[in-house]
Design an enzyme around this catalytic site. Structure first.
Site, PDB file in Angstrom:
ATOM      1  N   ASP A 182      13.891 -29.158 -77.107  1.00 47.46           N
ATOM      2  CA  ASP A 182      14.217 -27.960 -76.315  1.00 47.46           C
ATOM      3  C   ASP A 182      14.941 -26.924 -77.182  1.00 47.46           C
ATOM      4  O   ASP A 182      15.230 -25.816 -76.735  1.00 47.46           O
ATOM      5  CB  ASP A 182      15.014 -28.302 -75.050  1.00 47.46           C
ATOM      6  N   SER A 183      15.164 -27.263 -78.464  1.00 44.39           N
ATOM      7  CA  SER A 183      15.630 -26.255 -79.425  1.00 44.39           C
ATOM      8  C   SER A 183      14.640 -25.106 -79.523  1.00 44.39           C
ATOM      9  O   SER A 183      14.973 -24.028 -80.026  1.00 44.39           O
ATOM     10  CB  SER A 183      15.842 -26.881 -80.810  1.00 44.39           C
ATOM     11  N   ASP A 204      11.211 -33.285 -75.181  1.00 41.45           N
ATOM     12  CA  ASP A 204      12.527 -33.213 -74.542  1.00 41.45           C
ATOM     13  C   ASP A 204      12.395 -32.909 -73.054  1.00 41.45           C
ATOM     14  O   ASP A 204      11.637 -32.019 -72.658  1.00 41.45           O
ATOM     15  CB  ASP A 204      13.339 -32.055 -75.165  1.00 41.45           C
ATOM     16  N   LYS A 255      12.690 -37.485 -74.371  1.00 39.90           N
ATOM     17  CA  LYS A 255      14.082 -37.614 -74.831  1.00 39.90           C
ATOM     18  C   LYS A 255      14.991 -36.967 -73.794  1.00 39.90           C
ATOM     19  O   LYS A 255      14.635 -35.938 -73.203  1.00 39.90           O
ATOM     20  CB  LYS A 255      14.282 -36.940 -76.194  1.00 39.90           C
ATOM     21  N   GLU A 301      19.386 -36.195 -73.008  1.00 37.78           N
ATOM     22  CA  GLU A 301      20.737 -36.175 -73.582  1.00 37.78           C
ATOM     23  C   GLU A 301      21.729 -36.846 -72.625  1.00 37.78           C
ATOM     24  O   GLU A 301      21.571 -36.751 -71.412  1.00 37.78           O
ATOM     25  CB  GLU A 301      21.174 -34.720 -73.827  1.00 37.78           C
ATOM     26  N   GLU A 329      23.739 -36.898 -82.954  1.00 40.74           N
ATOM     27  CA  GLU A 329      23.854 -35.543 -83.511  1.00 40.74           C
ATOM     28  C   GLU A 329      25.315 -35.119 -83.705  1.00 40.74           C
ATOM     29  O   GLU A 329      26.153 -35.296 -82.804  1.00 40.74           O
ATOM     30  CB  GLU A 329      23.164 -34.526 -82.571  1.00 40.74           C
TER      31      GLU A 329
END
Ligand code: KIV
Length: 273
Positions: free
Chosen positions: A49-50, A88, A118, A120, A187
């Site tokens: 999602d960057s 993501d 993925k 978070e 991270e």
């Protein structure tokens, strides 16, 4: 082509089996052209999602939605045949409940053809990771500096330097791994913490601002290619300066168009007989 004759993509089982072995090489990819170029150089491609920042110009990952992630995920899957593709789950699509997370993940898997998602978060997401994993959704976890929590964390500073925060991130990583994640992104944390967490979990850890002791590494492709220079974290190594190359190419093109040197005869169609 028969199913047997198709080139084999990396599987979740192969990724998991690399714990403590040959390092896992991972990159983000968002577009067809770039994904095709790097596919055979890496083990895993993350449609991160960057892309909210690198592709869409937002100043955080928060504004990107599920439909956009699916469109980019599908493009990357269509253009690759080797790397395992992870997409993501974007902010707001999975935090509300395990059932909501499953609905979002099911759309991602079905509509992109990717292998895994993925998400978070730490202890608070363990139930969701277990729920998804038990229902056929391979999950990659992501702990430490979690960009979707930028507002709660107060910025993008590295984490896990103070004992309390360090213990919390250790618990987070262990909880996500034990809940069934097949791998874990760590991270932006103290190197010694990433090293200790790598030793504490049975699944491969993928570092980004983590530790060389992690089982693999990932970088945002725009960062490592030198395309994205607005904010460069300490952990980024620029392998190329393609931003400079692109600017120079555009300058040369502009000059040639203005001077009437492009297009030349070889770039135009002659009369047909
Ligand atoms: O969105 C992303 O690119 C990521 C990587 C930084 C791991 O989550």
């Amino acid at each position: 082509m028969s199913v047997e004759a198709r080139p084999k993509r990396m599987s979740v089982t192969q990724i998991r089996s690399r714990k403590g072995g040959e390092k896992l090489v991972c990159l983000t990819a968002y577009t067809s052209s770039v994904a095709r170029l790097v596919d055979h150089e890496v083990d895993l491609l993350l449609v991160g999602d960057s892309l909210a920042m690198t592709v869409y110009g937002f100043d955080s990952t928060l504004p990107i939605g599920l439909d956009t992630m699916i469109a980019h995920g599908a493009a990357v899957v269509r253009s690759t045949e080797h790397a395992l593709v992870v997409v993501d789950l974007p902010f707001g699509s999975y935090q509300t409940s395990p059932a909501d997370a499953f609905r979002a993940a099911a759309r991602v898997l079905a509509e992109t053809g990717c292998t895994a998602v993925k998400l978070e978060g730490g202890e608070e997401m363990a139930e969701t990771v277990a729920f998804l994993s038990a229902r056929g959704v391979p999950v990659m976890g992501h702990v430490g500096l979690t960009p979707q929590a930028v507002n709660a964390l107060g910025g993008y500073r590295s984490r896990g330097h103070a004992p309390g925060e360090r213990d919390k991130i250790m618990r987070d990583g262990v909880a996500i791994a034990e809940a069934g994640a097949f791998s874990l992104v760590i991270e932006g944390v103290a190197e010694s913490l990433a090293r200790e967490l790598t030793g504490a979990v049975a699944v491969p850890t993928i570092g980004i601002g983590g530790s060389p002791a992690c089982d693999g590494q990932i970088l945002v492709i725009d960062d490592m290619l030198g395309l994205f220079t607005e904010f460069t974290p300490k952990f980024v190594k620029r392998y190329r300066r393609l931003g400079d190359e692109i600017r120079a190419a555009a300058r040369e093109y502009a000059e040639e168009v203005r001077q009437g040197r492009f297009p030349a005869a070889e770039h135009t169609y002659g009369a047909r007989g």
